[in-house]
Scaffold this motif. Structure first.
Motif, PDB file in Angstrom:
ATOM      1  N   LEU A  74       0.820  -1.204   0.000  1.00  0.00           N
ATOM      2  CA  LEU A  74       0.000   0.000   0.000  1.00  0.00           C
ATOM      3  C   LEU A  74       0.854   1.253   0.000  1.00  0.00           C
ATOM      4  O   LEU A  74       1.926   1.306   0.608  1.00  0.00           O
ATOM      5  N   GLU A  75       0.339   2.273  -0.685  1.00  0.00           N
ATOM      6  CA  GLU A  75       1.015   3.559  -0.795  1.00  0.00           C
ATOM      7  C   GLU A  75       0.082   4.643  -0.255  1.00  0.00           C
ATOM      8  O   GLU A  75      -1.153   4.460  -0.251  1.00  0.00           O
ATOM      9  N   PRO A  76       0.641   5.762   0.186  1.00  0.00           N
ATOM     10  CA  PRO A  76      -0.221   6.845   0.688  1.00  0.00           C
ATOM     11  C   PRO A  76      -1.308   7.258  -0.305  1.00  0.00           C
ATOM     12  O   PRO A  76      -2.409   7.632   0.099  1.00  0.00           O
ATOM     13  N   LYS A  77      -1.027   7.166  -1.599  1.00  0.00           N
ATOM     14  CA  LYS A  77      -2.021   7.555  -2.605  1.00  0.00           C
ATOM     15  C   LYS A  77      -3.200   6.593  -2.660  1.00  0.00           C
ATOM     16  O   LYS A  77      -4.209   6.874  -3.303  1.00  0.00           O
ATOM     17  N   ASP A  78      -3.091   5.429  -1.988  1.00  0.00           N
ATOM     18  CA  ASP A  78      -4.197   4.475  -1.949  1.00  0.00           C
ATOM     19  C   ASP A  78      -5.229   4.839  -0.884  1.00  0.00           C
ATOM     20  O   ASP A  78      -6.299   4.229  -0.816  1.00  0.00           O
ATOM     21  N   ALA A  79      -4.914   5.797  -0.042  1.00  0.00           N
ATOM     22  CA  ALA A  79      -5.827   6.190   1.022  1.00  0.00           C
ATOM     23  C   ALA A  79      -7.116   6.764   0.441  1.00  0.00           C
ATOM     24  O   ALA A  79      -7.076   7.649  -0.420  1.00  0.00           O
ATOM     25  N   ALA A  80      -8.242   6.224   0.896  1.00  0.00           N
ATOM     26  CA  ALA A  80      -9.541   6.642   0.368  1.00  0.00           C
ATOM     27  C   ALA A  80     -10.628   5.873   1.111  1.00  0.00           C
ATOM     28  O   ALA A  80     -10.341   4.966   1.896  1.00  0.00           O
ATOM     29  N   VAL A  81     -11.866   6.230   0.814  1.00  0.00           N
ATOM     30  CA  VAL A  81     -12.996   5.389   1.214  1.00  0.00           C
ATOM     31  C   VAL A  81     -13.207   4.387   0.072  1.00  0.00           C
ATOM     32  O   VAL A  81     -13.307   4.786  -1.094  1.00  0.00           O
ATOM     33  N   TYR A  82     -13.234   3.131   0.418  1.00  0.00           N
ATOM     34  CA  TYR A  82     -13.397   2.074  -0.568  1.00  0.00           C
ATOM     35  C   TYR A  82     -14.840   1.576  -0.549  1.00  0.00           C
ATOM     36  O   TYR A  82     -15.383   1.275   0.519  1.00  0.00           O
ATOM     37  N   TYR A  83     -15.413   1.488  -1.751  1.00  0.00           N
ATOM     38  CA  TYR A  83     -16.797   1.066  -1.910  1.00  0.00           C
ATOM     39  C   TYR A  83     -16.884  -0.223  -2.716  1.00  0.00           C
ATOM     40  O   TYR A  83     -16.163  -0.403  -3.697  1.00  0.00           O
ATOM     41  N   CYS A  84     -17.811  -1.044  -2.320  1.00  0.00           N
ATOM     42  CA  CYS A  84     -18.152  -2.254  -3.044  1.00  0.00           C
ATOM     43  C   CYS A  84     -19.382  -1.937  -3.901  1.00  0.00           C
ATOM     44  O   CYS A  84     -20.270  -1.202  -3.450  1.00  0.00           O
ATOM     45  N   ALA A  85     -19.437  -2.497  -5.113  1.00  0.00           N
ATOM     46  CA  ALA A  85     -20.574  -2.250  -5.993  1.00  0.00           C
ATOM     47  C   ALA A  85     -20.964  -3.521  -6.726  1.00  0.00           C
ATOM     48  O   ALA A  85     -20.111  -4.380  -6.992  1.00  0.00           O
ATOM     49  N   ALA A  86     -22.253  -3.606  -7.066  1.00  0.00           N
ATOM     50  CA  ALA A  86     -22.773  -4.797  -7.742  1.00  0.00           C
ATOM     51  C   ALA A  86     -23.717  -4.400  -8.868  1.00  0.00           C
ATOM     52  O   ALA A  86     -24.385  -3.365  -8.809  1.00  0.00           O
ATOM     53  N   ASP A  87     -23.780  -5.271  -9.880  1.00  0.00           N
ATOM     54  CA  ASP A  87     -24.662  -5.010 -11.001  1.00  0.00           C
ATOM     55  C   ASP A  87     -25.060  -6.329 -11.657  1.00  0.00           C
ATOM     56  O   ASP A  87     -24.259  -7.262 -11.699  1.00  0.00           O
ATOM     57  N   LYS A  88     -26.267  -6.361 -12.209  1.00  0.00           N
ATOM     58  CA  LYS A  88     -26.792  -7.603 -12.764  1.00  0.00           C
ATOM     59  C   LYS A  88     -26.155  -8.006 -14.079  1.00  0.00           C
ATOM     60  O   LYS A  88     -26.238  -9.171 -14.468  1.00  0.00           O
ATOM     61  N   ARG A  89     -25.530  -7.048 -14.791  1.00  0.00           N
ATOM     62  CA  ARG A  89     -24.927  -7.370 -16.096  1.00  0.00           C
ATOM     63  C   ARG A  89     -23.608  -8.082 -15.867  1.00  0.00           C
ATOM     64  O   ARG A  89     -22.528  -7.553 -16.116  1.00  0.00           O
ATOM     65  N   GLY A  90     -23.730  -9.309 -15.395  1.00  0.00           N
ATOM     66  CA  GLY A  90     -22.604 -10.027 -14.832  1.00  0.00           C
ATOM     67  C   GLY A  90     -21.427 -10.296 -15.726  1.00  0.00           C
ATOM     68  O   GLY A  90     -20.292 -10.353 -15.253  1.00  0.00           O
ATOM     69  N   ARG A  91     -21.659 -10.509 -17.022  1.00  0.00           N
ATOM     70  CA  ARG A  91     -20.557 -10.930 -17.883  1.00  0.00           C
ATOM     71  C   ARG A  91     -19.686  -9.786 -18.372  1.00  0.00           C
ATOM     72  O   ARG A  91     -18.604 -10.014 -18.905  1.00  0.00           O
ATOM     73  N   LEU A  92     -20.160  -8.559 -18.190  1.00  0.00           N
ATOM     74  CA  LEU A  92     -19.442  -7.409 -18.733  1.00  0.00           C
ATOM     75  C   LEU A  92     -18.609  -6.731 -17.654  1.00  0.00           C
ATOM     76  O   LEU A  92     -19.149  -6.212 -16.691  1.00  0.00           O
ATOM     77  N   LEU A  93     -17.314  -6.724 -17.822  1.00  0.00           N
ATOM     78  CA  LEU A  93     -16.446  -6.048 -16.878  1.00  0.00           C
ATOM     79  C   LEU A  93     -16.513  -4.536 -17.091  1.00  0.00           C
ATOM     80  O   LEU A  93     -16.548  -4.067 -18.221  1.00  0.00           O
TER      81      LEU A  93
END
Length: 126
Positions: free
Chosen positions: A87-106
């Motif tokens: 980890l680097e100082p620039k990685d500091a942030a609020v991290y969010y998890c997200a989900a979506d039904k269009r499963g096959r598309l990155l």
């Protein structure tokens, strides 16, 4: 309703490691059909995609974290993970998890995800 709950945020020193988790509920047995992703947002900056994983297991990550962060999922436990190493100082942030039904598309675009968690804070000191 669909709920995403992140955990694992903490304060670490630069060079250290941290693992985040995100448990998804309210989608029954369909978790394995969803695409999932981690995003982060630092103060004064836009939310940015960190890593994503499709229902197929294919992954994608931002250039800034390639080789350091790993996204995985446990479909049996409706859980998403993010292992963060070096980890680097620039990685500091609020991290969010997200989900979506269009499963096959990155996608690493925030507007491509319907469901969001409340976020977990990651602090990295130099």
């Amino acid at each position: 309703q669909v709920q995403l709950v992140e955990s694992g945020g903490d304060s670490v020193q630069a060079g250290g490691s941290l693992g985040l988790s995100c448990v998804v509920s309210g989608i029954g047995m369909t978790y394995d059909t969803y695409r999932m992703a981690w995003f982060r947002q630092a103060p004064g900056k836009e939310r940015e995609g960190v890593a994503a994983i499709a229902s197929t297991g294919a992954t994608s990550s931002a250039d800034s974290v390639k080789g350091r962060f790993t996204i995985t999922r446990d479909n049996a436990k409706n859980t998403l993970f993010l292992q963060m190493d070096r980890l680097e100082p620039k990685d500091a942030a609020v991290y969010y998890c997200a989900a979506d039904k269009r499963g096959r598309l990155l996608s690493l675009r925030p507007d491509q995800y319907l469901y969001w968690g409340q976020g977990t804070q990651v602090t990295v000191s130099s």
